[in-house]
Design a protein around this motif. Structure first.
Motif, PDB file in Angstrom:
ATOM      1  N   THR A   1       1.223  -1.203   0.280  1.00 55.03           N
ATOM      2  CA  THR A   1      -0.033   0.039  -0.342  1.00 55.03           C
ATOM      3  C   THR A   1       0.777   1.263   0.200  1.00 55.03           C
ATOM      4  O   THR A   1       0.532   2.122   0.327  1.00 55.03           O
ATOM      5  N   GLY A   2       2.188   1.050   0.000  1.00 54.05           N
ATOM      6  CA  GLY A   2       2.830   2.294  -0.050  1.00 54.05           C
ATOM      7  C   GLY A   2       3.387   2.809   0.746  1.00 54.05           C
ATOM      8  O   GLY A   2       4.436   4.252   0.524  1.00 54.05           O
ATOM      9  N   VAL A   3       3.347   2.238   1.872  1.00 52.93           N
ATOM     10  CA  VAL A   3       4.062   2.933   3.070  1.00 52.93           C
ATOM     11  C   VAL A   3       5.521   2.258   3.140  1.00 52.93           C
ATOM     12  O   VAL A   3       5.722   0.996   3.018  1.00 52.93           O
ATOM     13  N   GLU A   4       6.683   2.965   3.417  1.00 53.82           N
ATOM     14  CA  GLU A   4       8.038   2.764   3.285  1.00 53.82           C
ATOM     15  C   GLU A   4       8.891   1.625   4.584  1.00 53.82           C
ATOM     16  O   GLU A   4       7.972   1.978   5.692  1.00 53.82           O
ATOM     17  N   LEU A   5       8.824   1.100   3.878  1.00 53.18           N
ATOM     18  CA  LEU A   5       9.462   0.070   4.867  1.00 53.18           C
ATOM     19  C   LEU A   5      11.436   0.233   4.970  1.00 53.18           C
ATOM     20  O   LEU A   5      11.695  -0.972   6.011  1.00 53.18           O
ATOM     21  N   LEU A   6      11.750   1.258   4.112  1.00 53.46           N
ATOM     22  CA  LEU A   6      13.122   1.034   4.423  1.00 53.46           C
ATOM     23  C   LEU A   6      13.637   2.257   4.255  1.00 53.46           C
ATOM     24  O   LEU A   6      12.727   2.708   2.723  1.00 53.46           O
ATOM     25  N   GLU A   7      14.065   3.305   4.907  1.00 53.79           N
ATOM     26  CA  GLU A   7      13.913   4.426   5.157  1.00 53.79           C
ATOM     27  C   GLU A   7      15.073   5.034   3.147  1.00 53.79           C
ATOM     28  O   GLU A   7      16.236   3.909   3.025  1.00 53.79           O
ATOM     29  N   PRO A   8      14.865   6.025   2.936  1.00 55.03           N
ATOM     30  CA  PRO A   8      15.776   6.613   1.623  1.00 55.03           C
ATOM     31  C   PRO A   8      17.214   6.067   1.748  1.00 55.03           C
ATOM     32  O   PRO A   8      17.913   5.473   1.152  1.00 55.03           O
TER      33      PRO A   8
ATOM     34  N   LEU B   1      27.142  -8.668  -1.903  1.00 54.53           N
ATOM     35  CA  LEU B   1      26.984 -10.467  -1.430  1.00 54.53           C
ATOM     36  C   LEU B   1      25.518 -11.220  -1.141  1.00 54.53           C
ATOM     37  O   LEU B   1      25.814 -12.569  -0.467  1.00 54.53           O
ATOM     38  N   ALA B   2      24.446 -11.153  -2.089  1.00 51.74           N
ATOM     39  CA  ALA B   2      22.782 -11.797  -2.626  1.00 51.74           C
ATOM     40  C   ALA B   2      23.704 -12.885  -3.290  1.00 51.74           C
ATOM     41  O   ALA B   2      24.037 -12.272  -4.425  1.00 51.74           O
ATOM     42  N   ASN B   3      23.272 -13.889  -3.115  1.00 51.59           N
ATOM     43  CA  ASN B   3      23.210 -15.670  -4.086  1.00 51.59           C
ATOM     44  C   ASN B   3      21.780 -15.357  -5.062  1.00 51.59           C
ATOM     45  O   ASN B   3      22.619 -14.947  -6.532  1.00 51.59           O
ATOM     46  N   VAL B   4      20.571 -14.531  -4.633  1.00 55.42           N
ATOM     47  CA  VAL B   4      19.636 -14.575  -5.084  1.00 55.42           C
ATOM     48  C   VAL B   4      19.188 -13.053  -4.619  1.00 55.42           C
ATOM     49  O   VAL B   4      18.675 -12.548  -3.599  1.00 55.42           O
ATOM     50  N   VAL B   5      18.320 -12.525  -5.522  1.00 54.28           N
ATOM     51  CA  VAL B   5      17.448 -10.725  -4.745  1.00 54.28           C
ATOM     52  C   VAL B   5      16.295 -11.133  -5.756  1.00 54.28           C
ATOM     53  O   VAL B   5      16.434 -10.947  -7.049  1.00 54.28           O
ATOM     54  N   THR B   6      15.733 -11.039  -5.018  1.00 54.07           N
ATOM     55  CA  THR B   6      13.820 -10.901  -5.863  1.00 54.07           C
ATOM     56  C   THR B   6      13.182  -9.508  -5.609  1.00 54.07           C
ATOM     57  O   THR B   6      12.395  -9.686  -5.152  1.00 54.07           O
ATOM     58  N   PRO B   7      13.441  -8.728  -6.364  1.00 53.13           N
ATOM     59  CA  PRO B   7      12.805  -6.943  -6.670  1.00 53.13           C
ATOM     60  C   PRO B   7      11.274  -7.418  -7.077  1.00 53.13           C
ATOM     61  O   PRO B   7      11.375  -8.292  -8.433  1.00 53.13           O
ATOM     62  N   ASN B   8      10.240  -7.162  -6.850  1.00 53.85           N
ATOM     63  CA  ASN B   8       9.249  -6.574  -7.704  1.00 53.85           C
ATOM     64  C   ASN B   8       9.328  -5.679  -8.726  1.00 53.85           C
ATOM     65  O   ASN B   8      10.832  -4.607  -8.554  1.00 53.85           O
ATOM     66  N   VAL B   9       8.625  -5.023  -9.607  1.00 52.58           N
ATOM     67  CA  VAL B   9       8.940  -3.987 -10.338  1.00 52.58           C
ATOM     68  C   VAL B   9       9.825  -3.093 -10.699  1.00 52.58           C
ATOM     69  O   VAL B   9      10.197  -2.087 -10.677  1.00 52.58           O
ATOM     70  N   ALA B  10       8.718  -2.706  -9.407  1.00 52.83           N
ATOM     71  CA  ALA B  10       9.459  -1.476  -8.860  1.00 52.83           C
ATOM     72  C   ALA B  10      10.054  -0.715  -7.456  1.00 52.83           C
ATOM     73  O   ALA B  10      11.465   0.036  -7.509  1.00 52.83           O
ATOM     74  N   GLU B  11      10.852  -2.375  -6.893  1.00 56.23           N
ATOM     75  CA  GLU B  11      12.240  -2.341  -6.384  1.00 56.23           C
ATOM     76  C   GLU B  11      13.009  -2.078  -7.720  1.00 56.23           C
ATOM     77  O   GLU B  11      14.461  -1.906  -6.872  1.00 56.23           O
ATOM     78  N   ALA B  12      12.762  -3.277  -8.523  1.00 53.67           N
ATOM     79  CA  ALA B  12      14.007  -3.614  -9.041  1.00 53.67           C
ATOM     80  C   ALA B  12      14.114  -2.245  -9.944  1.00 53.67           C
ATOM     81  O   ALA B  12      14.981  -1.855 -10.450  1.00 53.67           O
ATOM     82  N   GLU B  13      13.188  -1.495 -10.829  1.00 49.35           N
ATOM     83  CA  GLU B  13      13.173   0.297 -10.653  1.00 49.35           C
ATOM     84  C   GLU B  13      14.189   1.337 -10.299  1.00 49.35           C
ATOM     85  O   GLU B  13      15.722   1.738 -10.500  1.00 49.35           O
TER      86      GLU B  13
END
Ligand code: PLP
Length: 256
Positions: A111-118, A131-143
């Motif tokens: 719903t758009g509430v910040e869960l990691l500060e800028p 350090l990540a073997n696998v990273v799993t972003p959604n579209v907004a996170e990948a952008e």
């Protein structure tokens, strides 16, 4: 020492997302989990109301203590809340003797509430992606992490490749927030693979991203190749979406 999956994540008191949901996934996969909590949230399935941060020293001490007393077979990282916690986790991971790391780069709630500060976003890019073997972003996170606009399926690959350049060994960009079929894109040093999905029902699913990353970590702990772990994770989450139940308004929760 018992083999455990370490979950580094926040508490969602409703149980739909966060580390209690992750522990349910691990139990379903036949694994035991241990937890380094990073934040407490006040939320219902519909909305995050407040985030209470955990002292970064507590996070690093917890990871250190768990690493000393258990054999950590894989690590799943979810919500981190602050740049200091990102740094604390990055400093603590080397003590886990090479356990594979699945990073769900949680930036905001559905719903758009910040869960990691800028400031944490930059720290995550610089300190945790490598350090990540696998990273799993959604579209907004990948952008946000790659700086590349994702408008259509072929942009998923450009963004995924950019995240590999930043150091992640494999990238799974989740395409579910694009229109059309919820196909995800996997990119590793073997190239790009589409993980095809089918849209099931309507409404928002709470906690699906947390569950997918935890299933991948479970697969790595059980010795699956990363791509196989991702395929199984997608199958399991799709089945749980098909069984999901409405908890509030249009919001649904997974059922295992
Ligand atoms: N709360 C916590 C602790 C989380 O880790 C997450 C997602 O990772 C959320 C809330 C948001 O869940 P969703 O966006 O699926 O509603």
């Amino acid at each position: 020492m018992r083999r455990r999956v370490l979950v580094v994540a926040g508490l969602d008191p409703s149980g739909g997302a966060g580390f209690t949901a992750d522990l349910a996934v691990l139990s379903h996969a036949g694994l035991d989990g241990v937890v380094a909590p990073t934040a407490i949230t006040v939320q219902t399935a519909e909305r995050v109301r407040r985030v209470v941060r955990i002292d970064p020293e507590v996070v690093s001490e917890t990871i250190g203590a768990l690493g000393a007393s258990h054999e950590i077979a894989a690590v799943k990282i979810g919500m981190l809340a602050t740049a200091q916690v990102v740094e604390a986790v990055a400093r603590s991971l080397p003590a886990l003797r090479g356990a594979p790391v699945v990073l769900d780069p949680v930036l905001a709630s559905g719903t758009g509430v910040e869960l990691l500060e800028p400031a944490g976003v930059e720290a995550l890019r610089a300190r945790l992606l490598p350090l990540a073997n696998v990273v799993t972003p959604n579209v907004a996170e990948a952008e946000r992490l790659s700086g590349i606009a994702v408008r259509e399926p072929r942009d998923l690959e450009t963004a995924a490749r950019a995240l590999r350049v930043l150091g992640a060994r494999a990238v799974l960009v989740k395409g579910g927030h694009l229109s059309g079929a919820p196909d995800d894109l996997w990119v590793d040093d073997g190239g790009a693979t589409v993980l095809a999905g089918e849209r099931v029902g309507t409404g928002r699913i709470h906690g699906a991203g947390c569950a997918l990353a935890t299933w991948i970590a479970a697969g790595l702990a059980q010795g699956l190749e990363p791509l196989e772990a991702a395929r199984r994770a997608k199958r399991e989450v799709a089945a749980a979406i098909a069984r999901s139940q409405t908890v509030e308004g249009e919001v649904r929760e997974l059922r295992w």
